[in-house]
Design a protein around this motif. Structure first.
Motif, PDB file in Angstrom:
ATOM      1  N   MET A  65       0.819  -1.204   0.000  1.00  0.00           N
ATOM      2  CA  MET A  65       0.000   0.000   0.000  1.00  0.00           C
ATOM      3  C   MET A  65       0.858   1.262   0.000  1.00  0.00           C
ATOM      4  O   MET A  65       0.451   2.289  -0.553  1.00  0.00           O
ATOM      5  CB  MET A  65      -0.920   0.005   1.216  1.00  0.00           C
ATOM      6  N   THR A  77      -5.251   1.748   4.139  1.00  0.00           N
ATOM      7  CA  THR A  77      -4.277   0.753   4.578  1.00  0.00           C
ATOM      8  C   THR A  77      -4.786  -0.032   5.776  1.00  0.00           C
ATOM      9  O   THR A  77      -4.559  -1.242   5.887  1.00  0.00           O
ATOM     10  CB  THR A  77      -2.939   1.430   4.921  1.00  0.00           C
ATOM     11  N   SER A 228      -5.738  -2.302  -4.076  1.00  0.00           N
ATOM     12  CA  SER A 228      -4.742  -1.235  -3.941  1.00  0.00           C
ATOM     13  C   SER A 228      -4.477  -0.566  -5.288  1.00  0.00           C
ATOM     14  O   SER A 228      -4.237   0.644  -5.353  1.00  0.00           O
ATOM     15  CB  SER A 228      -3.441  -1.802  -3.365  1.00  0.00           C
TER      16      SER A 228
END
Length: 236
Positions: A65, A77, A228
């Motif tokens: 991340m 995150t 992500s």
């Protein structure tokens, strides 16, 4: 009598005694609670050996991340890293006999993929609606092609939660169906006393179990990795 291949994971359809069926049903519920019980170790003040081991995948996802724009999204995150650990443990519950992991069900995977994707879309549009709409049109495209490119990009974004959820559910289902078929075939060889072929296939079966352990980690990583990467399109 089993109606399809998925019925082999349903203990209520297996012709056994009522006590065995109750035990198998209890085993399924306990197996799906394993990820929740494991994560509880983080609630201890002093770090335990279990919490240190479980923190490794979360550290890996934190590093991933940090290499994306998702690190600038508040709470992103903190959601993706525990989700990575939770999916790994959930996928591994399928290695328990007569237990189909919850991640093989589309409803389970959609309950994670759809809300997170929708939250990213709403947050991006709320942050900057102009940047959000501008991302639907690639740069440098000819004017006559803009409507088609915008439509194609919109469709590709809209199907993301479906493809994300289908990928995890399909891979986990297929892997554990193959594992069940191999186990059933090996047991049948043992019952007919075909020891030579049993000895040959047993190492292959054990190797496939290890492959499924790795596949559970890989599929969880791909699921969180794609989330992500979707955060890269978030407007800033």
């Amino acid at each position: 009598m089993m109606t399809d291949l998925f019925s082999s994971f349903d203990p209520s359809l297996i012709q056994t005694s009522s006590n065995t069926q109750s035990l198998n049903t209890l085993l399924i519920w306990l197996a799906n609670l394993i990820p929740i019980f494991a994560i509880q170790s983080f609630l201890w003040i002093a770090p335990t050996r279990t919490s240190q081991i479980l923190s490794v995948p979360m550290t890996i996802m934190n590093d991933q991340m940090s290499r994306t724009l998702g690190k600038s999204i508040k709470g992103m995150t903190s959601i993706i890293s525990p989700l990575f650990l939770f999916l790994i443990l959930t996928n591994w519950t399928g290695l328990i006999p007569y237990v189909l992991p919850a991640s093989s069900h589309l409803l389970f995977t959609l309950s994670f993929g759809l809300p997170l994707w929708l939250a990213l879309m709403i947050s991006s549009a709320k942050n900057s609606i102009s940047s959000f709409t501008a991302a639907l049109l690639p740069e440098g495209a000819p004017d006559w092609l803009n409507p088609f490119l915008t439509l194609a990009e919109t469709i590709s974004i809209m199907v993301r939660p479906a493809t994300l959820s289908f990928r995890l559910a399909a891979n986990m289902s297929a892997g554990h169906i193959v594992l069940a078929l191999m186990g059933s075939y090996i047991i049948s060889l043992l019952l007919i006393q075909n020891i030579s072929l049993f000895i040959i296939l047993m190492p292959a079966h054990m190797g496939y179990i290890l492959f499924e352990v790795a596949m559970g980690m890989i599929q969880a990583f791909i699921f969180c990795l794609l989330l992500s990467m979707y955060s890269e399109d978030h407007s800033h």
